[in-house]
Design a protein around this motif. Structure first.
Motif, PDB file in Angstrom:
ATOM      1  N   PRO A 281      -3.537   1.285  -4.476  1.00 37.38           N
ATOM      2  CA  PRO A 281      -3.494   0.439  -5.675  1.00 37.38           C
ATOM      3  C   PRO A 281      -4.383   0.940  -6.811  1.00 37.38           C
ATOM      4  O   PRO A 281      -4.206   0.523  -7.954  1.00 37.38           O
ATOM      5  N   TYR A 282      -5.315   1.838  -6.507  1.00 36.49           N
ATOM      6  CA  TYR A 282      -6.235   2.342  -7.523  1.00 36.49           C
ATOM      7  C   TYR A 282      -5.779   3.692  -8.087  1.00 36.49           C
ATOM      8  O   TYR A 282      -6.518   4.341  -8.812  1.00 36.49           O
ATOM      9  N   ARG A 283      -4.558   4.128  -7.798  1.00 34.47           N
ATOM     10  CA  ARG A 283      -4.111   5.467  -8.195  1.00 34.47           C
ATOM     11  C   ARG A 283      -4.101   5.662  -9.703  1.00 34.47           C
ATOM     12  O   ARG A 283      -4.281   6.780 -10.183  1.00 34.47           O
ATOM     13  N   ALA A 284      -3.886   4.591 -10.483  1.00 32.41           N
ATOM     14  CA  ALA A 284      -3.900   4.697 -11.943  1.00 32.41           C
ATOM     15  C   ALA A 284      -5.233   4.242 -12.531  1.00 32.41           C
ATOM     16  O   ALA A 284      -5.328   3.981 -13.730  1.00 32.41           O
ATOM     17  N   LEU A 285      -6.266   4.147 -11.685  1.00 30.52           N
ATOM     18  CA  LEU A 285      -7.626   3.777 -12.097  1.00 30.52           C
ATOM     19  C   LEU A 285      -7.681   2.391 -12.721  1.00 30.52           C
ATOM     20  O   LEU A 285      -8.485   2.136 -13.629  1.00 30.52           O
ATOM     21  N   ASN A 286      -6.848   1.491 -12.241  1.00 35.75           N
ATOM     22  CA  ASN A 286      -6.886   0.096 -12.693  1.00 35.75           C
ATOM     23  C   ASN A 286      -8.187  -0.540 -12.198  1.00 35.75           C
ATOM     24  O   ASN A 286      -8.401  -0.656 -10.991  1.00 35.75           O
ATOM     25  N   PRO A 287      -9.075  -0.976 -13.096  1.00 36.61           N
ATOM     26  CA  PRO A 287     -10.364  -1.543 -12.660  1.00 36.61           C
ATOM     27  C   PRO A 287     -10.206  -2.725 -11.714  1.00 36.61           C
ATOM     28  O   PRO A 287     -11.071  -2.957 -10.852  1.00 36.61           O
ATOM     29  N   LEU A 288      -9.119  -3.487 -11.834  1.00 36.62           N
ATOM     30  CA  LEU A 288      -8.909  -4.640 -10.954  1.00 36.62           C
ATOM     31  C   LEU A 288      -8.649  -4.219  -9.514  1.00 36.62           C
ATOM     32  O   LEU A 288      -8.796  -5.031  -8.592  1.00 36.62           O
ATOM     33  N   SER A 289      -8.275  -2.955  -9.306  1.00 41.29           N
ATOM     34  CA  SER A 289      -7.986  -2.458  -7.952  1.00 41.29           C
ATOM     35  C   SER A 289      -9.111  -1.590  -7.408  1.00 41.29           C
ATOM     36  O   SER A 289      -8.981  -1.003  -6.335  1.00 41.29           O
ATOM     37  N   TRP A 290     -10.224  -1.523  -8.120  1.00 44.61           N
ATOM     38  CA  TRP A 290     -11.319  -0.627  -7.752  1.00 44.61           C
ATOM     39  C   TRP A 290     -11.820  -0.894  -6.341  1.00 44.61           C
ATOM     40  O   TRP A 290     -12.042   0.027  -5.554  1.00 44.61           O
ATOM     41  N   ARG A 291     -11.986  -2.156  -5.972  1.00 47.09           N
ATOM     42  CA  ARG A 291     -12.541  -2.489  -4.658  1.00 47.09           C
ATOM     43  C   ARG A 291     -11.558  -2.256  -3.517  1.00 47.09           C
ATOM     44  O   ARG A 291     -11.971  -2.180  -2.358  1.00 47.09           O
ATOM     45  N   SER A 292     -10.279  -2.157  -3.822  1.00 44.03           N
ATOM     46  CA  SER A 292      -9.288  -1.968  -2.764  1.00 44.03           C
ATOM     47  C   SER A 292      -8.749  -0.543  -2.739  1.00 44.03           C
ATOM     48  O   SER A 292      -7.698  -0.287  -2.147  1.00 44.03           O
ATOM     49  N   ALA A 293      -9.469   0.395  -3.355  1.00 38.59           N
ATOM     50  CA  ALA A 293      -9.028   1.793  -3.384  1.00 38.59           C
ATOM     51  C   ALA A 293      -8.941   2.356  -1.974  1.00 38.59           C
ATOM     52  O   ALA A 293      -9.766   2.046  -1.103  1.00 38.59           O
ATOM     53  N   ALA A 294      -7.926   3.176  -1.744  1.00 35.95           N
ATOM     54  CA  ALA A 294      -7.764   3.808  -0.437  1.00 35.95           C
ATOM     55  C   ALA A 294      -8.957   4.705  -0.145  1.00 35.95           C
ATOM     56  O   ALA A 294      -9.488   5.386  -1.022  1.00 35.95           O
ATOM     57  N   THR A 295      -9.413   4.678   1.118  1.00 35.92           N
ATOM     58  CA  THR A 295     -10.535   5.509   1.540  1.00 35.92           C
ATOM     59  C   THR A 295     -10.138   6.298   2.781  1.00 35.92           C
ATOM     60  O   THR A 295      -9.292   5.853   3.562  1.00 35.92           O
ATOM     61  N   PRO A 296     -10.734   7.463   2.990  1.00 36.98           N
ATOM     62  CA  PRO A 296     -10.425   8.238   4.196  1.00 36.98           C
ATOM     63  C   PRO A 296     -10.742   7.439   5.452  1.00 36.98           C
ATOM     64  O   PRO A 296     -11.719   6.687   5.502  1.00 36.98           O
ATOM     65  N   THR A 297      -9.912   7.585   6.477  1.00 40.02           N
ATOM     66  CA  THR A 297     -10.112   6.832   7.709  1.00 40.02           C
ATOM     67  C   THR A 297     -11.144   7.482   8.614  1.00 40.02           C
ATOM     68  O   THR A 297     -11.709   6.835   9.490  1.00 40.02           O
ATOM     69  N   SER A 298     -11.419   8.778   8.418  1.00 37.06           N
ATOM     70  CA  SER A 298     -12.406   9.462   9.254  1.00 37.06           C
ATOM     71  C   SER A 298     -13.755   9.484   8.554  1.00 37.06           C
ATOM     72  O   SER A 298     -13.871   9.167   7.373  1.00 37.06           O
TER      73      SER A 298
END
Length: 303
Positions: A281-298
């Motif tokens: 959800p943060y792929r377009a750098l939408n500030p509203l999606s900052w906290r839910s940005a995808a993170t590496p699983t490892s």
């Protein structure tokens, strides 16, 4: 905090090999100092933009490796991000092998290339750096891989470029792929390479610099403008690829194998990162999606 990129700081930065350092002009030395200062103070910006980074644990700790990456339309992204994260992880400055086109013009462009620690790419330059055990970054596609016509996003344009594999094999330098996704999404290409405009652009390139492969597509960014669209960057360092030749393969067969394995790994990582980007959800750098940005699983983002 979820989505926040955390850095591993280093106690000291290892100085790069002094390839021509003693002959640098005062202007180049000032530029180099300014660039180094800027690179050391990018962390606040990184915490905002949160580049998605995987595979830092794959970087050999001794700094003796050849990074092989892909160029994107936003070439500054890979040229800045890859050395930045290597420097944060290992405390080593990456030496970039630049396309010969970037050093031809002289002036500020050439000075910036030199100040950044880059040198014009050649087998001799790479061999000199390898003898000094320096971490090196190369883009086998060169400058021609930057201009992407419609449908060419994240495609490698290596053709029969085996030079990086040959020199790595000669010095038994392990290869680490560095796949970057995001830079080809800042612009939309409006023309194809085989269309009328694409062929005309290739003709003009041949007339101006003798290179049809440096043709430029028609692009748009934000709306109809050339302002690049905000995009998150996705970077993955692959597992090291050995370059030590097995006894049952000829030198030429082994060179082809190393080149093909490197290209296949880089292409697979580019495909994986595009899939991650599609659901982020943060792929377009939408500030509203900052906290839910995808993170590496490892946990390999820390070292």
């Amino acid at each position: 905090m979820k989505g926040r990129h955390t850095m591993t700081t280093t106690a000291a930065i290892t100085a790069p090999a002094s390839l021509g350092d003693g002959t640098r002009s005062a202007g180049e030395r000032i530029l180099r100092s300014a660039l180094a200062t800027a690179a050391d103070n990018l962390e606040p910006l990184m915490n905002i933009y949160q580049p998605y980074v995987e595979g830092l644990a794959n970087l050999p700790a001794d700094g003796r490796f050849l990074l092989v990456g892909n160029h994107t339309q936003l070439a500054a992204a890979e040229v800045i991000l890859i050395p930045y994260f290597v420097r944060q992880a290992l405390g080593r400055q990456v030496r970039t092998l630049a396309d010969r086109q970037f050093g031809k013009g002289g002036g500020l462009q050439a000075s910036l290339v030199a100040a950044y620690g880059a040198i014009i790419g050649s087998p001799e330059a790479a061999a000199t750096l390898m003898r000094a055990d320096e971490p090196i970054l190369v883009f086998p596609g060169g400058g021609r891989e930057i201009s992407k016509f419609k449908g060419e996003q994240y495609q490698l344009r290596w053709d029969n470029r085996f030079g990086f594999a040959r020199v790595a094999i000669e010095h038994q330098y392990p290869i680490v792929t560095a796949a970057l996704v995001g830079g080809d999404d800042v612009y939309t290409s409006l023309t194809t390479r085989t269309g009328l405009y694409g062929r005309a652009s290739e003709w003009l390139g041949r007339r101006l610099n003798g290179r049809a492969d440096m043709a430029m597509p028609l692009l748009r960014g934000v709306g109809p403008t050339l302002v690049p669209r905000p995009q998150r960057m996705y970077l993955r360092f692959g597992s090291p690829i050995t370059t030590v030749r097995p006894p049952d393969l000829s030198p030429e067969d082994w060179t082809h194998r190393v080149k093909d394995d490197t290209q296949a790994q880089l292409e697979a990582d580019l495909k994986d990162l595009q899939q991650i980007r599609c659901t982020d959800p943060y792929r377009a750098l939408n500030p509203l999606s900052w906290r839910s940005a995808a993170t590496p699983t490892s946990a390999d983002t820390d070292r």
